[in-house]
Design a protein around this motif. Sequence first.
Motif, PDB file in Angstrom:
ATOM      1  N   SER A   1       0.753  -1.280   0.001  1.00  0.00           N
ATOM      2  CA  SER A   1      -0.144   0.085  -0.097  1.00  0.00           C
ATOM      3  C   SER A   1       0.873   1.008   0.046  1.00  0.00           C
TER       4      SER A   1
ATOM      5  N   GLN B   1      -2.857   0.917  -8.877  1.00  0.00           N
ATOM      6  CA  GLN B   1      -3.763   0.191  -7.984  1.00  0.00           C
ATOM      7  C   GLN B   1      -3.368  -1.213  -7.466  1.00  0.00           C
TER       8      GLN B   1
ATOM      9  N   ASP C   1      -2.480  -3.297  -9.982  1.00  0.00           N
ATOM     10  CA  ASP C   1      -2.896  -4.526 -10.948  1.00  0.00           C
ATOM     11  C   ASP C   1      -2.102  -4.738 -12.107  1.00  0.00           C
TER      12      ASP C   1
ATOM     13  N   ALA D   1       0.699   2.692  -3.611  1.00  0.00           N
ATOM     14  CA  ALA D   1      -0.492   3.220  -3.976  1.00  0.00           C
ATOM     15  C   ALA D   1      -0.417   4.557  -4.993  1.00  0.00           C
ATOM     16  N   GLY D   2      -0.917   4.483  -6.159  1.00  0.00           N
ATOM     17  CA  GLY D   2      -0.872   5.653  -6.965  1.00  0.00           C
ATOM     18  C   GLY D   2       0.312   5.594  -7.756  1.00  0.00           C
TER      19      GLY D   2
END
Length: 197
Positions: free
Chosen positions: A53, A172, A174, A56-57
């Motif tokens: 996390s 994200q 993915d 993230a971004g």
Amino acid sequence: MNRIATSLALLLTAAALSACGNGGEPMRPPLAGAAIGGPFALTDQQGRAVRDSDFAGKYRIVYFGYTMCPDVCPVDVQNIAAGLRAFEAANPERGARVAPIFITVDPERDTPEVLAEFTSAFHPRLVGLTGSQEAIAEVAQEYAIWHEKQQSPGNDAYLVNHSRQAYLMGPQGDPIALLHADESPEAVAEGLDRWVQ
């Protein structure tokens, strides 16, 4: 092991399909929907706790290897680093959105201190991650990475055989595509230019 075999089969299919165009329309990421990646809690080269996390971004280049690898790992990481530097030079804003990550498959020897020396030789933003044997096994399974220690009886020295993929993951987390780190820096830069928005 079934998850790894299935994911590797998907990777080969995706790599073949990614070479096909579709009349100039935007291409669907070749790894879209693949069961690759997942949460992790590891330790970086500064000894800090790092979670998935924390990225993230950011787009992430995720590569698994080990610092004492005698052949492919340093070449692949050099290609990743040089390709990212070329991409950053041509596209500073997009380049800043890419986090290069090296995850060891040899946590027994790859301490934070060892990773700090290794990562600093390639790229100033390269993050080196290690952890317990169990944590590394879990994250390797999430990313469909096979690895196995190879040691002769009575010999302290050993190698770690492992699969060789450089994943580009999206903001994200993915999976997007494989980067061709086994080819050249130019191939890495081309992959980043194609997929990083």
